[in-house]
Scaffold this active site. Structure first.
Site, PDB file in Angstrom:
ATOM      1  N   CYS A 176      52.661  28.854  29.237  1.00  0.00           N
ATOM      2  CA  CYS A 176      51.667  28.432  30.593  1.00  0.00           C
ATOM      3  C   CYS A 176      52.071  27.620  30.352  1.00  0.00           C
ATOM      4  O   CYS A 176      51.865  26.031  30.758  1.00  0.00           O
ATOM      5  CB  CYS A 176      50.247  28.959  30.686  1.00  0.00           C
ATOM      6  SG  CYS A 176      49.879  29.093  31.816  1.00  0.00           S
ATOM      7  N   THR A 185      57.235  40.528  36.817  1.00  0.00           N
ATOM      8  CA  THR A 185      57.089  40.395  38.179  1.00  0.00           C
ATOM      9  C   THR A 185      57.378  42.034  38.107  1.00  0.00           C
ATOM     10  O   THR A 185      57.314  42.303  39.437  1.00  0.00           O
ATOM     11  CB  THR A 185      58.595  39.944  38.372  1.00  0.00           C
ATOM     12  OG1 THR A 185      58.530  38.280  37.474  1.00  0.00           O
ATOM     13  CG2 THR A 185      58.691  39.363  39.555  1.00  0.00           C
ATOM     14  N   LYS A 197      44.941  40.020  30.627  1.00  0.00           N
ATOM     15  CA  LYS A 197      45.029  38.725  31.283  1.00  0.00           C
ATOM     16  C   LYS A 197      45.097  37.876  30.000  1.00  0.00           C
ATOM     17  O   LYS A 197      44.394  37.800  28.912  1.00  0.00           O
ATOM     18  CB  LYS A 197      44.912  38.553  32.195  1.00  0.00           C
ATOM     19  CG  LYS A 197      44.629  37.154  32.927  1.00  0.00           C
ATOM     20  CD  LYS A 197      45.472  37.739  34.402  1.00  0.00           C
ATOM     21  CE  LYS A 197      46.055  36.323  35.099  1.00  0.00           C
ATOM     22  NZ  LYS A 197      46.613  36.766  35.936  1.00  0.00           N
TER      23      LYS A 197
END
Length: 345
Positions: A146, A300, A49
């Site tokens: 981001c 995704t 992450k």
């Protein structure tokens, strides 16, 4: 052609990957258990992450929604970088367990960082040296793309800031003292040729062939400012940032491949390009590689399907290569042809 004759391994910025199919930093990468599942899967590497220096809970809920278009699932998210904090992804026992669990053994571990400032990113790199955990890392991937942190500019679109970030991070001693540690940058999507020219102009001086340390870029993160609307309640579907979020999955696949192709034609050969955006099938992976990607990341679809997606996509890619008579990725990588004038489908 036998399956054993088809090789989808690759070398990414000096790292040997048994498979060119990787997880993207983001979905299913937040906890130790999720990272261990990726290590045991068919993914070619484990990417963490995107870490901030301190733990973040992220934006308020609801902050994620899925969009079903036929049999494919896209997404809009405004997660806001929820993560366990830098220390959690560089803790010695986690790195040891990842190494012991990895199949195949030696699977690279990529630490993704996304500090809320340049100083925070540099501090995390300092800590890698101070703690000695850098010895267990294969790459550091800096997320400058981001779009979902309220009040924070998207670094990859702020070119003066972006250039300063590139120079400061690439000059950090963690890379100069550890020449095998790969440096990558996760980029936002760009939409116009002069922007690709400008970004490539900042990246190329950092190439390894020019004495720099930059190994790869990821093309690309989600496309910001997407808005999902619930017509029954007449409200936004998401709550944070007025309901706006980053668009990902198959609906951005064509934009992602365009970014891959644009950068592959502009970047120094020693800077590899990783395709990311809408990779759901082996055909999607093939198309990214045809556009010039060295490897591809799955976001995704990983969230929707779980880590079994890496094996399925890899097998579908092998089947397609076998049908076309290709044995290695190099047989078709970057060999996309422009359709001839007046030619028919």
């Amino acid at each position: 052609m036998e399956a054993a004759d088809v090789d989808i391994g690759c070398h990414l910025a000096g790292l040997h990957l048994s498979s060119c199919i990787l997880n993207a930093s983001g979905p299913r990468t937040n906890t130790e258990q999720q990272l261990l599942e990726i290590a045991r899967s068919s993914a070619g590497a484990v990417c963490s992450k995107s870490a901030t220096l301190e733990e973040r809970s992220g934006n308020d809920q609801p902050r994620y929604t899925e969009i079903q278009l036929g049999d494919r699932t896209s997404s809009i998210n405004s997660e806001g970088l929820p993560n366990k904090g830098f220390a959690a992804y560089t803790e010695a026992s986690l790195l040891r367990r990842l190494r012991e669990s990895a199949e195949p053994a030696g699977k690279p571990y990529i630490l993704s960082i996304s500090g809320l400032s340049l100083q925070e990113n540099l501090r995390m790199l300092d800590l890698l040296l101070e703690s000695g955990s850098v010895e267990h890392l294969s790459a550091v991937e800096v997320n400058v793309a981001c779009p979902n942190v309220p009040g924070k500019p998207l670094v990859g679109y702020d070119f003066p800031q972006f250039e300063a970030v590139l120079k400061e991070i690439s000059a950090h001693p963690v890379f100069t003292a550890n020449p095998t540690l790969a440096l990558g940058f996760k980029l936002p999507p760009y939409l116009d040729a002069p922007l690709f020219d400008a970004v490539a102009g900042m990246l190329n001086p950092l190439a390894k062939s020019k004495g720099g340390v930059l190994g790869y870029v990821v093309c690309c993160n989600t496309l910001g400012s997407a808005l999902a609307v619930d017509v029954e309640t007449e409200t936004t579907v998401l709550h944070p940032k007025g309901g706006f979020g980053g668009l990902g999955g198959p609906v951005v696949r064509y934009l992602a491949m365009g970014n891959v192709s644009h950068f592959r034609s502009r970047l120094d050969e020693s800077i590899h390009v990783v395709g990311c955006g809408g990779v759901c099938t082996g055909e999607d992976a093939f198309a990214h590689i045809l556009c010039g990607a060295t490897a591809v990341q799955v976001a995704t679809q990983h969230r929707v399907e779980g880590p079994t997606c890496f094996y399925r996509i890899a097998e579908e890619l092998k089947d397609l290569m076998r049908r076309k008579g290709y044995k290695r990725l190099e047989d078709f990588r970057g060999k996309l042809k422009v359709r001839g004038k007046d030619s028919k489908l």
